[in-house]
Design an enzyme around this catalytic site. Structure first.
Site, PDB file in Angstrom:
ATOM      1  N   TYR A  56     -19.108  31.833  35.515  1.00 42.10           N
ATOM      2  CA  TYR A  56     -17.654  31.902  36.311  1.00 42.10           C
ATOM      3  C   TYR A  56     -17.758  32.202  37.473  1.00 42.10           C
ATOM      4  CZ  TYR A  56     -12.914  33.442  37.693  1.00 42.10           C
ATOM      5  OH  TYR A  56     -11.808  33.766  38.512  1.00 42.10           O
ATOM      6  N   GLN A 115      -1.537  32.903  33.927  1.00 44.80           N
ATOM      7  CA  GLN A 115      -1.182  34.192  34.435  1.00 44.80           C
ATOM      8  C   GLN A 115      -0.314  33.752  35.711  1.00 44.80           C
ATOM      9  OE1 GLN A 115      -3.613  37.009  35.577  1.00 44.80           O
ATOM     10  NE2 GLN A 115      -1.885  38.739  34.861  1.00 44.80           N
TER      11      GLN A 115
HETATM   12  P1  NAD Z   1      -5.355  31.529  33.273  1.00 47.71           P
HETATM   13  O1  NAD Z   1      -6.637  31.343  31.914  1.00 47.71           O
HETATM   14  O2  NAD Z   1      -4.469  32.478  33.158  1.00 47.71           O
HETATM   15  O3  NAD Z   1      -4.374  30.200  34.043  1.00 47.71           O
HETATM   16  C1  NAD Z   1      -5.497  28.385  33.951  1.00 47.71           C
HETATM   17  C2  NAD Z   1      -4.401  27.809  33.399  1.00 47.71           C
HETATM   18  O4  NAD Z   1      -5.446  26.528  33.711  1.00 47.71           O
HETATM   19  C3  NAD Z   1      -3.663  27.601  31.710  1.00 47.71           C
HETATM   20  O5  NAD Z   1      -2.774  27.292  31.885  1.00 47.71           O
HETATM   21  C4  NAD Z   1      -4.861  26.623  31.027  1.00 47.71           C
HETATM   22  O6  NAD Z   1      -4.205  26.052  30.228  1.00 47.71           O
HETATM   23  C5  NAD Z   1      -5.234  25.582  32.304  1.00 47.71           C
HETATM   24  N1  NAD Z   1      -6.285  24.938  32.439  1.00 47.71           N
HETATM   25  C6  NAD Z   1      -7.071  24.978  31.738  1.00 47.71           C
HETATM   26  N2  NAD Z   1      -8.525  24.221  31.633  1.00 47.71           N
HETATM   27  C7  NAD Z   1      -6.966  22.882  32.118  1.00 47.71           C
HETATM   28  C8  NAD Z   1      -7.466  21.504  32.554  1.00 47.71           C
HETATM   29  N3  NAD Z   1      -8.351  20.829  32.212  1.00 47.71           N
HETATM   30  N4  NAD Z   1      -6.589  20.913  33.081  1.00 47.71           N
HETATM   31  C9  NAD Z   1      -5.837  21.644  33.859  1.00 47.71           C
HETATM   32  N5  NAD Z   1      -5.399  22.689  33.188  1.00 47.71           N
HETATM   33  C10 NAD Z   1      -6.136  23.543  32.658  1.00 47.71           C
HETATM   34  O7  NAD Z   1      -5.906  32.102  34.781  1.00 47.71           O
HETATM   35  P2  NAD Z   1      -5.316  32.447  35.765  1.00 47.71           P
HETATM   36  O8  NAD Z   1      -5.140  34.041  35.349  1.00 47.71           O
HETATM   37  O9  NAD Z   1      -3.581  32.145  36.037  1.00 47.71           O
HETATM   38  O10 NAD Z   1      -6.151  31.958  36.843  1.00 47.71           O
HETATM   39  C11 NAD Z   1      -5.579  30.517  37.722  1.00 47.71           C
HETATM   40  C12 NAD Z   1      -6.542  30.863  39.125  1.00 47.71           C
HETATM   41  O11 NAD Z   1      -6.602  31.954  39.659  1.00 47.71           O
HETATM   42  C13 NAD Z   1      -7.819  30.372  38.726  1.00 47.71           C
HETATM   43  O12 NAD Z   1      -9.030  30.034  39.156  1.00 47.71           O
HETATM   44  C14 NAD Z   1      -8.942  32.169  38.299  1.00 47.71           C
HETATM   45  O13 NAD Z   1      -9.753  31.790  38.622  1.00 47.71           O
HETATM   46  C15 NAD Z   1      -8.089  32.891  40.109  1.00 47.71           C
HETATM   47  N6  NAD Z   1      -8.095  34.424  39.176  1.00 47.71           N
HETATM   48  C16 NAD Z   1      -7.278  35.086  38.369  1.00 47.71           C
HETATM   49  C17 NAD Z   1      -7.651  36.167  38.381  1.00 47.71           C
HETATM   50  C18 NAD Z   1      -6.832  37.068  37.436  1.00 47.71           C
HETATM   51  O14 NAD Z   1      -7.106  38.145  36.861  1.00 47.71           O
HETATM   52  N7  NAD Z   1      -5.847  36.146  36.784  1.00 47.71           N
HETATM   53  C19 NAD Z   1      -8.343  36.802  39.282  1.00 47.71           C
HETATM   54  C20 NAD Z   1      -8.869  35.797  39.905  1.00 47.71           C
HETATM   55  C21 NAD Z   1      -8.777  34.800  40.249  1.00 47.71           C
HETATM   56  N1  SER Z   2      -9.438  38.410  36.357  1.00 49.57           N
HETATM   57  C1  SER Z   2     -10.291  37.485  36.141  1.00 49.57           C
HETATM   58  C2  SER Z   2     -10.976  37.909  35.411  1.00 49.57           C
HETATM   59  O1  SER Z   2     -11.550  38.846  34.887  1.00 49.57           O
HETATM   60  C3  SER Z   2     -10.677  37.755  37.046  1.00 49.57           C
HETATM   61  O2  SER Z   2     -11.507  36.978  38.466  1.00 49.57           O
HETATM   62  O3  SER Z   2     -11.904  37.292  34.540  1.00 49.57           O
END
Ligand code: NAD
Ligand code: SER
Length: 312
Positions: A142, A17
């Site tokens: 998590y 995302q």
């Molecule tokens: P997401 O799940 O959309 O994307 C994660 C990506 O990591 C995926 O494309 C997946 O294929 C890839 N992935 C998984 N395992 C892998 C591996 N072993 N090697 C390489 N790639 C791998 O997550 P996101 O929403 O883009 O989140 C990115 C970061 O931001 C994460 O650390 C997440 O914890 C953090 N975060 C996101 C949110 C949110 O609302 N989206 C909120 C808080 C924190």
């Molecule tokens: N948007 C994320 C989740 O719901 C927060 O890290 O997992």
């Protein structure tokens, strides 16, 4: 070690995302070929340059850093909250093992690192408003990986000088990518589903209130933090609270129905409710404001207008 972005940038987990939006913004700022997008999934139609990379594969990570003269890594590879509760072993391996590989390689090659933390570092004792210095007592696997990740990044900075930084992102809202595997996904899913079906069933109670942020703000915060001079950053450098907006599920639904009359909303909580109930409703982000000038730009109405237009 360079303190401003330059040379080549590596993004892990780029197909997720955040990566989908962050990579295009980084390419606008630093040039298309300066940003190497990678993921464990297949490239699909994601724009080049793209390489397959599993963050658990230390040798491939090092080879890519060395071959492409990488100087900055945005480590987005992760397993999110709802998925993590179902597969805790994978969650620990990717979120902590992957981060450690990135930090070890960065120590060796002198790279700067951005790796996100999350509001999931907080537990029920931080409700309703989590301050920067509130105790971190996460109740999800998590959240535990995010708390330990912050500690690991701080240790690599203090002990080895690895210039690592992070933000405790709230739930992120974007009309470009529908999230999966998280707990805050409902705040994006609702826009996607009402467009397709004219109705949405929230998997949380109507009074569920969580911190959220538009992706545009999250990307802006990320670049601001990465551009901030190192000497201005405090011990919070691995996990700054950043506030965007906060709303309950019913406040979101009411605002959407006001703009799109006739849409039906229901509430049938599932096992993600327990996770949502363990997180704060709002955040205090004073250190991010003071140390690197953070300001959010969205309220609920503006967010709903932009999301409805994006999904139309
Ligand atoms: P997401 O799940 O959309 O994307 C994660 C990506 O990591 C995926 O494309 C997946 O294929 C890839 N992935 C998984 N395992 C892998 C591996 N072993 N090697 C390489 N790639 C791998 O997550 P996101 O929403 O883009 O989140 C990115 C970061 O931001 C994460 O650390 C997440 O914890 C953090 N975060 C996101 C949110 C949110 O609302 N989206 C909120 C808080 C924190
Ligand atoms: N948007 C994320 C989740 O719901 C927060 O890290 O997992």
């Amino acid at each position: 070690m360079a303190d401003s972005p330059g040379d080549r940038i590596l993004v892990t987990g780029a197909l997720g995302q955040i990566g989908s939006d962050l990579v295009s913004r980084l390419r606008e700022v630093y040039g298309q070929n300066s940003v190497i997008a990678t993921d464990v999934q297949d490239q699909g139609d994601f724009p080049a340059p793209f390489l397959h990379l599993d963050v658990l594969d230390r040798d491939s990570l090092r080879q890519i850093i060395s071959h492409y003269s990488i100087r900055t890594i945005y480590n987005l590879a992760a397993i999110l909250s709802a998925h993590g509760e179902k597969d805790p072993d994978l969650c620990e391996r990717v979120n902590l093992g992957g981060l450690q590989n990135v930090l070890d390689a960065s120590r060796e090659y002198g790279c700067r690192v951005f790796s996100p933390s999350s509001i999931a570092v907080f537990g029920p004792d931080s409700r309703p408003i989590a301050r920067q210095a509130s105790s971190l007592n996460p109740t999800t696997i998590y959240g535990v990986t995010k708390k330990k990740g912050e500690e690991m990044m701080l240790r690599y900075w203090e002990n080895y000088g690895v210039n690592a930084r992070g933000i405790r992102y709230p739930g992120l809202l974007s009309w470009k990518t529908v999230p999966t595997g998280g707990t805050t996904d409902y705040a994006v899913e609702v826009f996607n589903e009402i467009q397709a079906k004219g109705e949405y069933t929230f998997y949380v109670r109507e009074d569920t209130r969580l911190p959220m942020m538009m992706m545009e703000d999250a990307i802006r915060a990320t670049l601001m933090l990465m551009e901030a001079p190192s000497q201005g950053l405090s011990q919070w450098r691995a996990g700054y609270n950043v506030r965007g907006l906060t709303f309950s599920a019913i406040e979101l639904a009411t605002m959407i129905v006001a703009k799109k009359p006739g849409v039906e909303m229901r509430y049938v909580p599932d096992d993600r409710q327990k996770i949502a109930d363990s997180w704060p409703e709002d955040l205090d982000d004073s250190p991010a404001k003071q140390e690197w000038g953070w300001r959010s730009t969205y309220d609920l109405e503006k967010m709903v207008d932009v999301m409805l237009a994006g999904f139309a």
